[in-house]
Design an enzyme around this catalytic site. Structure first.
Site, PDB file in Angstrom:
ATOM      1  N   GLY A  48      40.407  51.862  40.497  1.00  6.39           N
ATOM      2  CA  GLY A  48      41.075  50.825  39.560  1.00  6.39           C
ATOM      3  C   GLY A  48      42.754  51.330  39.487  1.00  6.39           C
ATOM      4  O   GLY A  48      43.454  50.400  39.319  1.00  6.39           O
ATOM      5  N   ASP A 107      38.588  52.093  27.909  1.00  2.51           N
ATOM      6  CA  ASP A 107      37.686  51.231  27.119  1.00  2.51           C
ATOM      7  C   ASP A 107      37.023  51.922  26.011  1.00  2.51           C
ATOM      8  O   ASP A 107      37.544  52.355  25.058  1.00  2.51           O
ATOM      9  CB  ASP A 107      36.826  50.618  27.857  1.00  2.51           C
ATOM     10  CG  ASP A 107      36.012  49.276  27.452  1.00  2.51           C
ATOM     11  OD1 ASP A 107      35.797  49.445  26.220  1.00  2.51           O
ATOM     12  OD2 ASP A 107      35.050  48.990  28.154  1.00  2.51           O
ATOM     13  N   LYS A 135      42.525  49.419  25.556  1.00  2.00           N
ATOM     14  CA  LYS A 135      41.810  48.469  24.730  1.00  2.00           C
ATOM     15  C   LYS A 135      41.482  48.788  23.441  1.00  2.00           C
ATOM     16  O   LYS A 135      41.019  49.978  22.964  1.00  2.00           O
ATOM     17  CB  LYS A 135      40.436  48.228  25.519  1.00  2.00           C
ATOM     18  CG  LYS A 135      40.071  47.115  26.525  1.00  2.00           C
ATOM     19  CD  LYS A 135      38.764  46.706  26.644  1.00  2.00           C
ATOM     20  CE  LYS A 135      38.708  46.187  27.939  1.00  2.00           C
ATOM     21  NZ  LYS A 135      37.274  45.926  28.575  1.00  2.00           N
ATOM     22  N   VAL A 157      39.455  42.479  31.607  1.00  2.16           N
ATOM     23  CA  VAL A 157      40.309  41.893  32.382  1.00  2.16           C
ATOM     24  C   VAL A 157      40.464  42.362  33.942  1.00  2.16           C
ATOM     25  O   VAL A 157      39.659  43.310  34.157  1.00  2.16           O
ATOM     26  CB  VAL A 157      41.941  42.541  32.077  1.00  2.16           C
ATOM     27  CG1 VAL A 157      42.180  41.799  30.679  1.00  2.16           C
ATOM     28  CG2 VAL A 157      41.728  43.941  31.741  1.00  2.16           C
ATOM     29  N   ASP A 163      38.734  45.556  38.650  1.00  2.00           N
ATOM     30  CA  ASP A 163      37.822  44.613  39.416  1.00  2.00           C
ATOM     31  C   ASP A 163      36.864  44.135  38.324  1.00  2.00           C
ATOM     32  O   ASP A 163      36.536  44.521  37.160  1.00  2.00           O
ATOM     33  CB  ASP A 163      37.336  45.262  40.495  1.00  2.00           C
ATOM     34  CG  ASP A 163      36.141  46.315  39.912  1.00  2.00           C
ATOM     35  OD1 ASP A 163      36.571  47.394  39.071  1.00  2.00           O
ATOM     36  OD2 ASP A 163      35.017  46.513  40.030  1.00  2.00           O
TER      37      ASP A 163
HETATM   38  P1  IMP Z   1      35.714  53.809  29.788  1.00  2.00           P
HETATM   39  O1  IMP Z   1      34.868  55.173  30.297  1.00  2.00           O
HETATM   40  O2  IMP Z   1      34.634  52.851  28.765  1.00  2.00           O
HETATM   41  O3  IMP Z   1      36.866  54.223  28.848  1.00  2.00           O
HETATM   42  O4  IMP Z   1      35.821  52.890  30.866  1.00  2.00           O
HETATM   43  C1  IMP Z   1      36.717  53.337  31.730  1.00  2.00           C
HETATM   44  C2  IMP Z   1      36.760  52.634  33.175  1.00  2.00           C
HETATM   45  O5  IMP Z   1      35.896  51.371  33.049  1.00  2.00           O
HETATM   46  C3  IMP Z   1      37.893  51.944  33.696  1.00  2.00           C
HETATM   47  O6  IMP Z   1      38.203  53.046  34.557  1.00  2.00           O
HETATM   48  C4  IMP Z   1      37.409  50.791  34.555  1.00  2.00           C
HETATM   49  O7  IMP Z   1      37.089  51.228  35.782  1.00  2.00           O
HETATM   50  C5  IMP Z   1      36.309  50.286  33.884  1.00  2.00           C
HETATM   51  N1  IMP Z   1      36.653  49.226  32.810  1.00  2.00           N
HETATM   52  C6  IMP Z   1      36.877  49.278  31.612  1.00  2.00           C
HETATM   53  N2  IMP Z   1      37.184  48.052  30.909  1.00  2.00           N
HETATM   54  C7  IMP Z   1      37.503  47.115  32.083  1.00  2.00           C
HETATM   55  C8  IMP Z   1      38.001  45.831  32.090  1.00  2.00           C
HETATM   56  O8  IMP Z   1      38.519  45.221  31.204  1.00  2.00           O
HETATM   57  N3  IMP Z   1      38.019  45.456  33.513  1.00  2.00           N
HETATM   58  C9  IMP Z   1      37.951  46.092  34.431  1.00  2.00           C
HETATM   59  N4  IMP Z   1      37.298  47.496  34.564  1.00  2.00           N
HETATM   60  C10 IMP Z   1      37.264  48.011  33.338  1.00  2.00           C
HETATM   61 MG    MG Z   2      38.384  53.079  36.807  1.00  2.00          MG
END
Ligand code: IMP
Ligand code: MG
Length: 183
Positions: A48, A107, A135, A157, A163
């Site tokens: 990403g 996220d 986010k 997004v 993606d």
């Molecule tokens: P976290 O571990 O929940 O903070 O998520 C991180 C990973 O989830 C990011 O590196 C993204 O690959 C994916 N991700 C989280 N939110 C989104 C989004 O809105 N669109 C696309 N990928 C997301």
């Molecule tokens: Mg990622």
């Protein structure tokens, strides 16, 4: 053969390529100042952050090394499952280095927390975290990022590396896709 456009699935654009470029330039300046006289090890979280990483590095005026890591958070649809697995590790030794971890989006914060904790076991001089998007989720205990490009509402997004089901990474902007595209 069916030719499918990625742009057709866009509901609206959240950040244009010009807005992204301007913000990445500012972040690059800040990081250039922070690492003046140092040689940071820049680490891109695949896949990403790929576009953000290459743009950010080109906006930084310092000597640097670049490396790549990949973590999978077992994403199901548009929500992370919370289980993180290291898919590809870095190959440069980070002991005694200033490491800059570059992510696409924070996220739940679990991926970032997992990677920072992993890096800290390897005795770097410092670990700085950068994410293009942060986010605004309602989690007071969430692991926080040091530098971010934009704060966004809790919406899914795509584009500029991000993606949905591995598609849309090549969109040149950050956008929200139409509901009917989540099958
Ligand atoms: P976290 O571990 O929940 O903070 O998520 C991180 C990973 O989830 C990011 O590196 C993204 O690959 C994916 N991700 C989280 N939110 C989104 C989004 O809105 N669109 C696309 N990928 C997301
Ligand atoms: Mg990622």
């Amino acid at each position: 053969m069916l030719i499918r456009s990625a742009k057709e699935d866009v509901k609206y654009i959240m950040f244009t390529r010009e807005q992204i470029a301007a913000r990445v330039r500012e972040l690059g300046k800040e990081l250039t100042e922070k690492f003046r006289g140092e040689t940071p090890l820049m680490v891109c979280v695949l896949r990403g952050a790929a576009f953000f990483f290459t743009d950010l590095c080109r906006e930084m005026d310092c000597m640097m090394d670049m490396d790549f890591i990949a973590a999978s958070s077992y994403f199901h649809g548009t929500k992370s499952s919370g289980t993180i697995r290291l898919v590809k590790d870095v190959s440069i030794d980070m002991e005694n280095r200033h490491v800059v971890l570059v992510e696409d989006i924070i996220d739940s914060g679990l991926t970032l927390e997992y990677l920072v904790k992993l890096f800290e076991t390897r005795n770097p001089k410092s670990v700085t975290t950068v994410a293009l998007l942060d986010k605004e989720v309602n989690k007071p205990e969430r692991f926080n990022v040091d530098y971010y490009g934009f704060k966004i509402p809790d919406k899914f997004v795509i584009g500029y590396g991000l993606d949905y089901a591995d598609y849309y990474r090549n969109l040149p902007y950050i956008a929200v896709i139409k509901e009917e595209c989540y099958q």
